[in-house]
Design a protein around this motif. Structure first.
Motif, short mmCIF file in Angstrom:
data_model
loop_
_atom_site.label_atom_id
_atom_site.label_comp_id
_atom_site.label_asym_id
_atom_site.label_seq_id
_atom_site.Cartn_x
_atom_site.Cartn_y
_atom_site.Cartn_z
N ALA A 280 12.14 8.76 -5.38
CA ALA A 280 12.88 8.62 -4.13
C ALA A 280 12.03 7.93 -3.08
O ALA A 280 12.53 7.09 -2.31
CB ALA A 280 13.33 9.99 -3.63
N ASP A 281 10.74 8.24 -3.04
CA ASP A 281 9.85 7.60 -2.07
C ASP A 281 9.75 6.10 -2.31
O ASP A 281 9.83 5.31 -1.38
CB ASP A 281 8.45 8.23 -2.11
CG ASP A 281 8.39 9.59 -1.44
OD1 ASP A 281 9.31 9.90 -0.66
OD2 ASP A 281 7.43 10.33 -1.69
N ILE A 282 9.58 5.70 -3.56
CA ILE A 282 9.47 4.26 -3.87
C ILE A 282 10.77 3.53 -3.51
O ILE A 282 10.74 2.45 -2.92
CB ILE A 282 9.10 4.05 -5.34
CG1 ILE A 282 7.64 4.47 -5.57
CG2 ILE A 282 9.30 2.58 -5.75
CD1 ILE A 282 7.18 4.40 -7.01
N CYS B 18 13.02 4.45 -1.25
CA CYS B 18 13.15 4.40 0.21
C CYS B 18 12.17 3.41 0.83
O CYS B 18 12.52 2.72 1.79
CB CYS B 18 12.94 5.79 0.80
SG CYS B 18 14.32 6.89 0.46
N ILE B 19 10.97 3.34 0.31
CA ILE B 19 10.00 2.37 0.82
C ILE B 19 10.52 0.95 0.59
O ILE B 19 10.44 0.10 1.47
CB ILE B 19 8.61 2.57 0.17
CG1 ILE B 19 7.97 3.87 0.69
CG2 ILE B 19 7.69 1.39 0.47
CD1 ILE B 19 6.74 4.29 -0.08
N ALA B 20 11.06 0.70 -0.59
CA ALA B 20 11.58 -0.63 -0.91
C ALA B 20 12.78 -1.00 -0.02
O ALA B 20 12.89 -2.14 0.41
CB ALA B 20 11.97 -0.70 -2.37
N LEU B 21 13.63 -0.03 0.26
CA LEU B 21 14.84 -0.31 1.03
C LEU B 21 14.63 -0.25 2.54
O LEU B 21 15.18 -1.06 3.28
CB LEU B 21 15.95 0.66 0.64
CG LEU B 21 16.46 0.56 -0.80
CD1 LEU B 21 17.50 1.64 -1.06
CD2 LEU B 21 17.03 -0.82 -1.06
N LYS B 22 13.85 0.74 3.00
CA LYS B 22 13.71 0.97 4.43
C LYS B 22 12.31 0.72 4.97
O LYS B 22 12.11 0.65 6.17
CB LYS B 22 14.09 2.41 4.77
CG LYS B 22 15.49 2.80 4.40
CD LYS B 22 15.85 4.20 4.84
CE LYS B 22 14.72 5.18 4.65
NZ LYS B 22 14.96 6.52 5.14
N VAL C 118 0.84 -1.20 0.00
CA VAL C 118 0.00 0.00 0.00
C VAL C 118 0.88 1.25 0.00
O VAL C 118 0.58 2.22 -0.69
CB VAL C 118 -0.96 -0.01 1.21
CG1 VAL C 118 -1.76 1.28 1.29
CG2 VAL C 118 -1.90 -1.21 1.14
N LYS C 119 1.97 1.22 0.75
CA LYS C 119 2.90 2.36 0.76
C LYS C 119 3.46 2.61 -0.63
O LYS C 119 3.55 3.75 -1.07
CB LYS C 119 4.04 2.12 1.75
CG LYS C 119 3.62 2.18 3.19
CD LYS C 119 4.82 1.93 4.09
CE LYS C 119 4.46 2.00 5.55
NZ LYS C 119 5.61 1.81 6.43
N VAL C 120 3.82 1.54 -1.33
CA VAL C 120 4.36 1.67 -2.69
C VAL C 120 3.29 2.22 -3.63
O VAL C 120 3.56 3.12 -4.43
CB VAL C 120 4.91 0.33 -3.20
CG1 VAL C 120 5.28 0.42 -4.67
CG2 VAL C 120 6.13 -0.08 -2.38
N ILE C 121 2.07 1.71 -3.54
CA ILE C 121 0.99 2.19 -4.40
C ILE C 121 0.74 3.68 -4.16
O ILE C 121 0.53 4.43 -5.11
CB ILE C 121 -0.29 1.37 -4.18
CG1 ILE C 121 -0.10 -0.04 -4.72
CG2 ILE C 121 -1.50 2.03 -4.82
CD1 ILE C 121 -1.19 -1.02 -4.36
#
Length: 78
Positions: free
Chosen positions: A60-62, A64-68, A15-18
């Motif tokens: 950058a958000d995607i 960071c979400i994927a990594l952190k 959901v964060k990625v979407i």
């Protein structure tokens, strides 16, 4: 405001990625502003407002979400 911040911090990763895709990324911009206001952090508030007008911050958000597991500029309290 704490409930809003906690709700977004506890969202599932997908959901964060979407919510980080273009056009929906405004949700994270609002999150940044609310979180900066809640923490009474003037510098973070200025950065959050500036990021509203940066067209490719969603990338950058995607990343960071994927990594952190959270968006750029903030770490999760969890």
């Amino acid at each position: 405001m704490k409930e809003f911040i906690n709700a977004f911090d506890n969202l599932p990763l997908i959901v964060k990625v979407i919510l980080a895709i273009p056009a929906l990324d405004i949700v994270w911009a609002i999150y940044r502003i609310i979180r900066a206001l809640d923490e009474k952090d003037t510098i973070a508030l200025v950065i959050a407002i500036v990021l509203l007008f940066v067209p490719f911050v969603w990338i950058a958000d995607i990343i960071c979400i994927a990594l952190k597991g959270n968006i750029w500029c903030y770490h999760s309290a969890n």
